[in-house]
Design an enzyme around this catalytic site. Sequence first.
Site, PDB file in Angstrom:
ATOM      1  CB  THR A   9      -0.919   0.071   1.243  1.00 41.46           C
ATOM      2  OG1 THR A   9      -0.099   0.190   2.416  1.00 41.46           O
ATOM      3  CG2 THR A   9      -1.805  -1.160   1.366  1.00 41.46           C
ATOM      4  N   GLY A  50      17.322 -11.392   0.621  1.00 38.90           N
ATOM      5  CA  GLY A  50      16.340 -11.990  -0.279  1.00 38.90           C
ATOM      6  C   GLY A  50      15.189 -12.664   0.439  1.00 38.90           C
ATOM      7  CB  ALA A  51      14.368 -13.409   3.771  1.00 38.36           C
ATOM      8  CG  LEU A  80      12.998 -10.607   6.716  1.00 45.47           C
ATOM      9  CD1 LEU A  80      13.742 -11.653   7.539  1.00 45.47           C
ATOM     10  CD2 LEU A  80      11.686 -10.213   7.416  1.00 45.47           C
ATOM     11  CB  SER A  81      14.048  -4.145   4.604  1.00 43.07           C
ATOM     12  OG  SER A  81      12.762  -4.016   4.108  1.00 43.07           O
ATOM     13  CB  SER A  82      19.098  -7.453   3.399  1.00 41.61           C
ATOM     14  OG  SER A  82      18.740  -7.771   2.071  1.00 41.61           O
ATOM     15  CD  GLU A  93      15.946  -0.378  -2.840  1.00 45.15           C
ATOM     16  OE1 GLU A  93      15.718  -1.092  -3.831  1.00 45.15           O
ATOM     17  OE2 GLU A  93      16.455  -0.810  -1.785  1.00 45.15           O
ATOM     18  CG  ASP A 124      11.021  -1.971   2.500  1.00 44.86           C
ATOM     19  OD1 ASP A 124       9.936  -2.152   3.097  1.00 44.86           O
ATOM     20  OD2 ASP A 124      11.328  -2.537   1.444  1.00 44.86           O
TER      21      ASP A 124
HETATM   22  C1  GLA Z   1       8.928  -3.938  -0.787  1.00 44.12           C
HETATM   23  C2  GLA Z   1       9.051  -2.442  -1.060  1.00 44.12           C
HETATM   24  C3  GLA Z   1       8.185  -1.630  -0.112  1.00 44.12           C
HETATM   25  C4  GLA Z   1       6.754  -2.154  -0.069  1.00 44.12           C
HETATM   26  C5  GLA Z   1       6.741  -3.661   0.126  1.00 44.12           C
HETATM   27  C6  GLA Z   1       5.354  -4.243   0.019  1.00 44.12           C
HETATM   28  O1  GLA Z   1       9.474  -4.246   0.460  1.00 44.12           O
HETATM   29  O2  GLA Z   1      10.384  -2.029  -0.943  1.00 44.12           O
HETATM   30  O3  GLA Z   1       8.214  -0.275  -0.491  1.00 44.12           O
HETATM   31  O4  GLA Z   1       6.049  -1.789  -1.227  1.00 44.12           O
HETATM   32  O5  GLA Z   1       7.565  -4.330  -0.823  1.00 44.12           O
HETATM   33  O6  GLA Z   1       4.537  -3.759   1.029  1.00 44.12           O
END
Ligand code: GLA
Length: 357
Positions: A39, A118-119, A121-123, A156, A168
Amino acid sequence: MSTPATPSASIPTFEQHFGRAPQVTASAPGRVNLLGEHTDYQGGFVLPTAIPQVTTVALGANGTREHRVFAADLNEQSVFAVGGNAEGGFARYVAGALALGGAPDGLDVHVTSNVPMGAGLSSSAALEVAVLRGLRDLGILDASDERIALIAQRVEHEFVGVQCGIMDQMASSVANSATMLLLDTRSLERHLLPLPAGAEVLVIDSGVPRKLAESGYNERRAQVEEAARLLGVTELRDVQDPQSVEALPQPLRERARHVVSENARVQAALAADVDAARFGVLMNASHASLRDDYAVSHPRVDALVALLQAHADVFGARMTGAGFGGAVVALVRAGQASAVAQAVLAQYGPEGRQVVP
Ligand code: GLA
């Protein structure tokens, strides 16, 4: 990079690799999103929390016109010009952060991380934010935590080619693991809220690699932008009547239905009387919507979520992050997370792995 963030004997330190001490070290955490998925590029509300795992960078000027980035856990080095991009892989995140963070001369950068890669979890956000914090500590970048997140998002977009939202990077920059971050992704207004009472967060990696994530992500984003255009709203956050999405053609109807209903679930989770049980019901509904309407889950992830949802000590469970594989998150009775993980992983199979706690 699933190794301890504190360099161990087998992982070369900055000193060992570059032959002198670094000037600064900085860290930033990964995140897990509890509710409000897909979202944040439609102005929605999200509820992530930081995970305990962090990425740590050490930085030192090298007196040249090149940056040298050493990923110690991978034993991989990348060299590229000041202001430029790296050829690929992890170094693009560092190159983007150094360029957009204004590094004027060559830096040596040493990276270690225990945020699973790659999981979902925002590495990558953890790496970007850690490098930008390092530049701030060096006195090169003068920026608030919010601005650091916005620069990391541009990394990004401009250096990696993922049209991500802001969740993230904001989570990595301002959240902590003791609370959940309520973020309005349009205004960036935010509040740190207590986690539901009597519950704790369990994160399990499904072990399914996120192969289609980049293309699938950008495609979903384009679909919901088209849906918003057809509905005559700036972003799907602005949809007043949820029924209006039902007139859209397939698959825009399903995609928009997910975003609109997911945003409503976050609002519902913020009501005063919401306890862990009610929060869990909303998480379960979120998973069904991501699986059926947004089509970003995976059969193995669905299997893992179903096992969690069937456990008596689980309030709710769902996929988390962009999807297409990766981790799942569950809200679990306080003190029971590891017992739940053990029971569920025994049924799921050897590729699963408990990540948090
Ligand atoms: C990735 C993107 C985020 C978000 C999520 C889904 O992690 O980096 O900005 O859109 O997907 O909620």
